[in-house]
Design a protein around this motif. Structure first.
Motif, mmCIF file in Angstrom:
data_model
loop_
_atom_site.group_PDB
_atom_site.id
_atom_site.type_symbol
_atom_site.label_atom_id
_atom_site.label_comp_id
_atom_site.label_asym_id
_atom_site.label_seq_id
_atom_site.Cartn_x
_atom_site.Cartn_y
_atom_site.Cartn_z
ATOM 1 N N TYR A 110 15.314 32.319 32.904
ATOM 2 C CA TYR A 110 16.472 33.188 33.069
ATOM 3 C C TYR A 110 16.202 34.541 32.410
ATOM 4 C CZ TYR A 110 21.538 34.265 32.771
ATOM 5 O OH TYR A 110 22.782 34.821 32.859
ATOM 6 N N LEU A 111 15.586 34.491 31.219
ATOM 7 C CA LEU A 111 15.304 35.735 30.498
ATOM 8 C C LEU A 111 14.308 36.597 31.254
ATOM 9 C CD1 LEU A 111 15.050 36.623 26.959
ATOM 10 C CD2 LEU A 111 12.833 36.594 27.997
ATOM 11 N N ILE A 112 13.238 35.985 31.734
ATOM 12 C CA ILE A 112 12.225 36.775 32.433
ATOM 13 C C ILE A 112 12.822 37.406 33.689
ATOM 14 C CG2 ILE A 112 10.068 36.627 33.715
ATOM 15 C CD1 ILE A 112 9.589 36.537 30.793
ATOM 16 N N LEU A 113 13.499 36.578 34.491
ATOM 17 C CA LEU A 113 14.052 37.121 35.731
ATOM 18 C C LEU A 113 15.204 38.081 35.459
ATOM 19 C CD1 LEU A 113 13.733 33.925 37.823
ATOM 20 C CD2 LEU A 113 12.515 36.055 38.138
ATOM 21 N N GLY A 114 15.983 37.757 34.422
ATOM 22 C CA GLY A 114 17.043 38.678 34.039
ATOM 23 C C GLY A 114 16.490 40.027 33.622
ATOM 24 N N SER A 115 15.359 40.007 32.908
ATOM 25 C CA SER A 115 14.755 41.279 32.492
ATOM 26 C C SER A 115 14.229 42.040 33.696
ATOM 27 C CB SER A 115 13.617 41.036 31.517
ATOM 28 O OG SER A 115 14.084 40.297 30.434
ATOM 29 N N VAL A 116 13.668 41.314 34.672
ATOM 30 C CA VAL A 116 13.271 41.995 35.899
ATOM 31 C C VAL A 116 14.488 42.664 36.518
ATOM 32 C CG1 VAL A 116 12.347 41.692 38.216
ATOM 33 C CG2 VAL A 116 11.368 40.415 36.343
ATOM 34 N N GLY A 117 15.593 41.913 36.548
ATOM 35 C CA GLY A 117 16.812 42.451 37.142
ATOM 36 C C GLY A 117 17.300 43.692 36.432
ATOM 37 N N THR A 118 17.454 43.604 35.108
ATOM 38 C CA THR A 118 17.961 44.773 34.392
ATOM 39 C C THR A 118 16.952 45.916 34.449
ATOM 40 O OG1 THR A 118 17.167 43.751 32.371
ATOM 41 C CG2 THR A 118 19.494 43.529 32.844
#
Lengths: 123, 500, 146, 503, 81, 97
Positions: free
Chosen positions: D166-174
């Motif tokens: 979630y963190l990795i993909l969330g960081s991609v998102g942000t």
């Protein structure tokens, strides 16, 4: 393409490549630490992009210099992206910190940081 | 003439709420069966009285209306006790009283489990049915239609056997899919015409639409309400749902669900599309074909069934299509016949199911081939059975004759020889699959039923009352409830003729 | 990292160095007005000095300077100083973080803003320092070390 | 005082107590929960007043630090923002009442950071709603994201792994969002949404602007779990602790949907945009995939929370469909579905939480009909929630789908209409699977060993305690009430939200 | 402006990023990441972003590097990719 | 997963290439973010900062003034982000005392 265009854009291309490298690290690397390394590269290249768009030819650092006389915006580099990036750097550190915490927590439970091994051990 | 004037009144709403209010009361008194049954009967009586109180004004072209609140911009949740609605509500609430008495005898006789859930769902069903009857626009109609679906589900699966659960799934699969189709069609109507109100004679906006759109919409509506009306090939859930306890079958087949379905068919065809639209686009032909073939096919299938309740179910499938046929004829007599058949079939079929239930409770027999000689053991029951089955076959003076007579008249008015043929053939088929049962019961001998007698008075009395009612309605169709006047009034409004 | 890697020279060096780093960090915080620097950088340097002590002399002894359990509370305090400044100006009739509503007498509008900036820089540096140290402590503790 | 600072008040109501909790918690850890609950409870009247005020008198703008809009940061409370703020307040209040027991059982020693993070998460949400500045939105997005990762990570054994993904993909998102903002900034010179919206029509044809938009939408799509960017969601929501998933599933993705609305309909002009990049159509068609995929995957799940998580993917698809239609009615449907789905999902996740606490699991295969007697009220709430998810009238779920269908017909999107309706049927399948198990004596195999047919009185009562039951039932009841009052909501509250670009 | 210098540093940055991702020894990768951070700080400096450069140097090269190494000491130091 | 990441990377790269074709040249002083007025005549923040920072907050470092004053709320958010990260680490890692 004109020489001027290439000279004016080669930095963007380097930044684009860096963004791709970072994204590649986040998505394709199987080691969780490497994903975090990729994330740092990704975020740093975004910061680099902002700093690049702030720069202005024939302008100096955004600290008012009394020697320059009257304040003219053309004399100073755009300070706004710099400000934003200070925030972004902090955010990036914070995210990395949370990532570290999760890494430790994962390692504590599964004794590995490799995604494939992890998936095996999670079953 | 025949212009309706509306006046605000809370009676339609009260009639719906009275049974809904009894649901929690039934739930609270789960541990005291007598009190619980008292609530059921009280609600049934009160409901019937309320509906009956609407009758005089309706006959005088005064329509009670409850306008609640907006549910969608421009569309209010509105209840309107127009002649057609009152017609249906009278049947539903009147027969609920009989069914309630009968149910008490039935579930106690069999010591069924989950009796509280049973009576509560039953009450909720009736609320929804009255909502369907009084719905003044399509959205209100569909809301109650779906509540009815959900409230009937616990009744279908009541026995909780694998068979019953499978039947419940089938039931939900059919009705919920139909509901979805209905919602889509409704949305399209709103978009195209800007209104969802039911009007006698239909919405004028339909006449200006493109033929393709009207045909598609009609198909969707017919499929949507046709599932509950068990028009073939959408009937498959109905025989399967016979796994339910018999009073439920009676309710499903005679009162609530399937009658809501045919009610819906008439509502949609005559109050939404309107006869003129139907005939302009040739849609009534479709109805006639579907109904005609359903009548014949279902009658044939009924022959093949040995299970009494399933045979009754197929008979129901056939008889429902008489109503659709009546609506499709687009002639005053045909419509009157169809409407009368809603009432007549309800009373007669409920008798038959009551009989089947009584046999099951006392003799634990479900198959027709096992009924030899039961007429001697249960003369009252089987006498009523004989009367009702003759009525369904169309033998005078039982009420079935009246409706078939008018249907035939309507067919002749429309010059449709094929329809007349269908009516005649189906009458013969009806007789063909009912008479053997009566014959077995009374004229064959067996030792099976020496030790048993009539079922309890809870069951026999409603059964005989219903049979008597169907006889009375055949002799004097306008007695007590003015069904005939109402039907005439509806036909006059819908077809815009002065004196049908 | 581990106790085996400690040696006296390292300990002495880092204990000598730490106050200087901290002094420089304070300078960075307050110099933010005139040149590069400010709360965040200063806070990070303060944290670095404490981390250096943690690494060299061990958690037990460096806790005398900054307790482990202080991390998040002090961080929250720093953020609260910041938010409180905003809330104060809001309560005194201004907008959130509208510094010239600060209750400091005898200061011009620009000077009030300057003072406000200083106030929040202190909050930021406090928060950053405490939280960075806390993250380090939690990582050490979570992984079973120190 | 209250009137003047209205847009800022709700975020501050969450923020200040969130900062106080670690301070007070150092000495009195028990104070964390009351403080958090008080903050959330206090935010409801404030948010309610804000909504009332905005509906009555139009949007309220607030300049932070007194600097006028393009210079400083602006907060804008418009009908959409204040409505969703109220939604966040109400849902989180109910979830928090429910959470007290769950948290004190599962993480008694972590109450201080947990409740502080919950408040920070909510502050982030409300900040996102209220802010009128593209970069400020990013900052709040990060606050809520980080808090979200933390709240996910303390669930079951797998939760750190789910949280890490979630963190990795969330960081991609942000990161995408930040990069997109950079593109918009370099072309327009402004970060203020209203200012950017005024400048954009002049520069809409420039490649960086369109690329920026695509980056922002992709990034937010990742946070919203818009199909096919949903793959982090099922793991994260199903392995998170019950009280966290009851907060994140109803609210987290909805905030993402809000940002999408903000950017697509308020910053950009959907009509002008559609001529250049068919971004709303793309969202709609992807959502079609989301509805079908989410529903089918939900059908295959054996665990209630996982099933609910996949169902979230499908429901986000509905919202995406409503937005992608780019018709007023579709927009109304999407906003109404944001509201309804938040309530339904909260109710269902609370039921799952009740099951976890009372039975220790929420495996569908291990449920049987005794459950309907052991936990009658929770199961009743499950049924109401399920009926609403299916979209049967008169529950709330019907009406959002009704508007979506109307919107689809308004724009002649027949495929979308069909998918919306088909999705409802798929919902029926996977919810009735559970309901049948809970209410009916299920037979196993042809040998037919029916589950023990316990009569009344034999089964012990295992219903959840009152503090957990009450919020569940309130949410379930709300579904019925909201169904019947949806027209009022649409006319009085949602109608003023419809962006000018759609009318 | 120092376009040439910027480009050269940019290429160096790219190289260090690639190395950091390729190294199988995670400790070395972490150190390379610090170097990466430091080079980026230099670029910021060249482009006149003194504050950003300072912050990046303190944080990226300093704090993050330290935390990285601490984490690696407590987990595994090798990666298969 | 690898194949989908590859597709994502290619798409992302193409998007960046497309975008960079329209960006103002590096260091171009006429870029929209460097002007005094935007296309619709609203003031552009950056130029305003450079002109007024010293007068508004009595300090010559414009970045600090923007950070702590003009966009002070961002910085509050930034501090909260840091605090959030600290709390998350506490939540995940710290064991009960």
């Amino acid at each position: 393409m004109e020489v001027e265009f290439i000279a004016g854009h080669n930095l963007y291309w380097i930044i684009s490549l860096l963004l791709l490298v970072g994204l590649y690290g986040m998505l394709a690397k199987r080691n969780l630490v490497k994903k975090l390394v990729g994330m740092n590269i990704f975020q740093t290249s975004i910061i680099l992009f902002y700093v690049a768009i702030a720069s202005k030819r024939n302008a100096t650092v955004p600290v008012i210099d009394a020697a320059l006389g009257s304040v003219d915006p053309a004399h100073y580099i755009n300070p706004l992206p710099h400000t934003l990036m200070l925030t972004a750097i902090v955010v990036s550190v914070a995210t990395t910190g949370v990532g570290f915490a999760l890494l430790i927590s994962i390692f504590r439970r599964y004794r590995t940081l490799d995604e494939d091994t992890l998936l095996k051990r999670m079953r | 003439m025949n212009d309706l004037s509306t006046y605000p009144s809370a009676v339609p709403l009260l009639a719906i709420l009275v049974s809904a209010a009894s649901v929690p009361l039934i739930g609270i008194s789960a541990r005291r069966p007598n009190l619980r049954e008292f609530w059921t009967l009280l609600a049934a009586g009160a409901k019937f009285a309320l509906v009956l109180s609407l009758l005089p004004s309706v006959l005088a072209n005064q329509v009670a209306e409850t306008r609640l609140f907006q549910v969608s911009p421009g569309i209010d949740l509105t209840l309107r006790a127009d002649p057609f609605g009152v017609f249906f509500a009278l049947i539903a609430s009147g027969l609920w009283i009989l069914t309630s008495f009968y149910s008490i005898g039935y579930v106690r006789g069999l010591k069924e489990k989950h009796q509280t859930r049973y009576f509560a769902s039953f009450a909720l069903c009736l609320s929804a049915t009255l909502g369907v009857a009084f719905a003044a626009n399509l959205l209100t109609f569909i809301i109650f239609f779906e509540i009815l679906t959900i409230a009937t589900y616990p009744l279908v699966i009541h026995k909780q056997t694998p068979e019953a659960i499978a039947a419940g799934r089938k039931y939900l699969a059919f009705t919920l899919t139909a509901g979805v189709v209905l919602v889509a069609a409704m949305a399209a109507v709103l978009q195209l015409t800007g209104t969802l109100d039911f009007q006698p004679g239909g919405l004028r906006a339909f006449r200006d639409l493109s033929p393709v759109a009207v045909k598609i919409l009609f198909g969707m509506f017919l499929a949507g309400v046709g599932v509950k009306a068990a028009i073939m090939p959408l009937h498959a859930w109905l025989p399967a749902a016979m796994a339910a306890p018999t009073p439920v079958s009676a309710l499903l087949h005679a009162v609530a669900v399937v009658k809501s379905g045919v009610f819906g068919v008439v509502r949609v065809t005559d109050f939404l599309f309107g006869p003129e639209t139907l005939s302009r686009f040739g849609l009534n032909e479709v109805m006639l074909w579907l109904a005609g073939s359903t009548i014949l096919l279902a009658s044939c299938l009924a022959f093949a069934e040995d299970n009494l309740k399933r045979r009754l179910a197929y008979s129901t499938v056939g008889h429902l299509s008489y109503v659709v046929l009546g609506a499709g004829l687009l002639s005053p007599s045909g419509l009157i016949g169809g409407l009368m058949h809603i009432a007549n079939h309800a009373t007669m079929k409920i008798v038959l199911f009551f009989c089947a239930g009584a046999i099951y409770v006392n003799a634990h027999k479900e198959k027709i081939s096992e009924l030899d000689g039961i007429g001697r053991a249960m003369p009252w029951t089987m006498g009523a059975f004989a009367l009702a089955s003759l009525g369904l076959a169309g033998v005078p003076p039982v009420s079935g004759f009246v409706s078939k007579w008018y249907l035939g008249l309507g067919a002749l008015e429309g010059g449709s020889v094929a329809v007349v043929t269908v009516l005649l053939v189906s009458g013969l088929l009806n007789a063909g699959y009912f008479v053997p049962i009566v014959y077995r019961a009374f004229f064959k001998q067996s030792e099976n039923f020496n030790s048993i007698g009539e079922a309890s008075a809870w069951m026999v009395v409603p059964l005989i009352l219903a049979a008597g009612l169907s006889l009375l309605l055949g002799l004097m169709p306008d007695l007590f409830f003015h069904f005939f006047s109402l039907a005439k009034q509806i036909a006059a409004q819908v077809l815009e003729v002065s004196n049908p | 990292m581990t106790s085996s890697s400690r040696n006296p020279i390292l300990i002495t060096a880092s204990r000598l160095l730490a106050p200087f780093i901290q002094l420089f960090a304070l300078y960075v915080i307050f110099h933010g007005h005139f040149g590069p620097g400010g709360g965040f950088q200063g806070g990070a340097m303060l944290a670095a000095s404490i981390l250096m002590l943690r690494l060299s002399v061990g958690a037990e002894r460096s806790e005398l300077k900054f307790r482990k359990s202080w991390g998040t509370p002090v961080g929250a305090l720093g953020a609260l100083i910041f938010a409180g400044t905003g809330l104060l100006t809001l309560l005194l009739g201004g907008r959130f973080l509208e510094y010239h509503f600060l209750p400091l007498p005898d200061l011009s509008r620009a000077e009030l803003h300057s003072a406000g900036i200083l106030l929040i820089e202190v909050g930021v540096s406090l928060a950053v320092m405490a939280v960075l140290v806390a993250i380090y402590d939690d990582i050490m503790e979570g992984s079973g070390g120190g | 005082m209250i009137e003047a600072n209205l847009p800022l008040l709700v975020p501050l109501t969450f923020l200040i107590p969130a900062l106080l909790i670690p301070l007070i918690g150092l000495r009195v850890p028990g104070a964390a929960y009351p403080l958090a609950l008080a903050a959330v409870a206090a935010s409801i009247p404030i948010a309610g007043f804000g909504l009332f005020r905005v509906i009555a008198g139009g949007p309220v703008s607030y300049t932070l630090g007194g600097w006028e809009a393009p210079i400083g940061i602006e907060f804008v409370l418009d009908p959409l923002a204040s409505f969703l703020t109220l939604l966040v307040s109400v849902v989180s209040c109910l979830v928090l009442i429910h959470a007290r027991h769950v948290v004190s059982v599962e993480h008694p020693d972590k109450r201080v950071p947990y409740y502080s993070l919950v408040l920070l998460l909510l502050a982030g949400f409300c900040g996102i709603m209220a802010t009128g500045d593209l970069f400020n939105l990013y900052v709040f997005l990060e606050i809520s994201s980080l808090a979200g990762y933390g709240l996910v990570a303390i669930g079951d054994k797998r939760s750190p792994v789910a949280a890490y993904r979630y963190l990795i993909l969330g960081s991609v998102g942000t990161g995408f969002y930040l990069l997109g903002t950079g593109f918009i900034y370099v072309m327009s010179g402004s970060l203020n949404m209203a200012d950017v919206a005024r400048i954009l029509p002049h520069i809409l044809d420039q490649p960086p602007v369109l690329a920026g938009l695509i980056l922002m939408v992709t990034g937010i799509g990742l946070k919203t779990a818009l199909f096919p960017l949903h793959f982090w969601l099922p793991d994260a929501y199903s392995s998170a602790p019950s009280s966290s998933s009851a907060l994140l599933a109803p609210l987290g993705t909805k905030v993402g949907a809000y940002v999408l609305i903000r950017i697509l309909f308020f910053v950009f002009d959907p009509g002008a945009l559609e001529q250049r990049v068919p971004i709303t159509s793309v969202i709609a068609w992807l959502s079609v995939g989301g509805v079908l995929y989410g529903s089918l995957m939900a059908l295959a799940q054996q665990e209630l929370k996982r099933m609910l998580a996949y169902s979230s993917v499908a429901q986000i698809g509905y919202i995406g469909l409503g937005l992608g239609m780019a018709t007023p009615l579709g927009f109304v449907g999407a906003v109404l579905h944001i509201l309804n789905h938040a309530l339904m999902k909260a109710a269902l996740f609370l039921v799952a939480g009740n099951l976890r606490v009372q039975l220790g699991h929420s495996d569908i295969a291990a449920m049987d009909h005794r459950l309907s007697r052991q936990m009658p009220w929770s199961m009743a709430a499950l049924v109401v929630g399920a009926l609403s998810m299916i979209g049967l009238p008169p529950t709330a779920g019907f009406f959002s789908k009704w508007y979506l269908v109307l919107g689809g017909i308004q724009g002649s999107h027949w495929v979308f209409v069909a998918v919306i309706l088909l999705g409802g049927l798929l919902n029926t399948l996977y919810f009735f699977r559970v309901i049948e198990r809970v209410y009916l004596p299920f037979w196993r195999g042809p040998s037919g060993r029916a589950a023990a047919n316990g009569g009344p009185g034999v089964v012990e009562n295992r219903e959840a305690r009152f503090s957990m039951l009450a919020p569940t039932l309130i949410l379930a009841a709300a579904l019925l009430v909201l169904g019947l009052t949806s027209s009022f909501l649409v006319n009085r509250v949602i109608h003023p939200m419809i962006p000018a670009g759609l009318l | 402006m120092y376009l040439g210098l910027e480009a050269a540093l940019g290429l160096l940055l790219l190289a260090s990023a690639l190395i950091a991702l390729r190294l199988k020894n995670l400790l070395a990768a972490a150190v390379t990441l610090s170097v990466f951070s430091f080079i980026s700080a230099l670029i910021y400096l060249v482009m006149g972003a003194v504050d950003v450069a300072f912050t990046e140097a303190v944080v990226g090269a300093g704090i993050t590097g330290v935390l990285f190494i601490v984490v690696l000491f407590h987990t595994s130091r090798r990666s298969i990719d | 997963m690898r194949k989908t990441s590859l597709i994502a990377l290619v798409l992302f790269g193409a998007l960046l290439l497309y975008a960079s074709s329209g960006l103002p040249g590096h260091g171009d002083p006429d870029g929209p973010s460097h002007r005094e007025r935007s296309r619709v005549g609203s003031p552009v923040a950056a130029a305003h900062y450079i002109r007024h920072a010293q007068a508004d907050a009595a300090s010559p470092n414009i970045v600090t003034v923007v950070l702590a004053d003009y966009r002070g709320f961002d910085t509050l958010g930034e501090t909260i982000v840091v605090l959030t990260a600290g709390l998350v680490c506490y939540l995940i890692l710290r064991r009960s005392p």
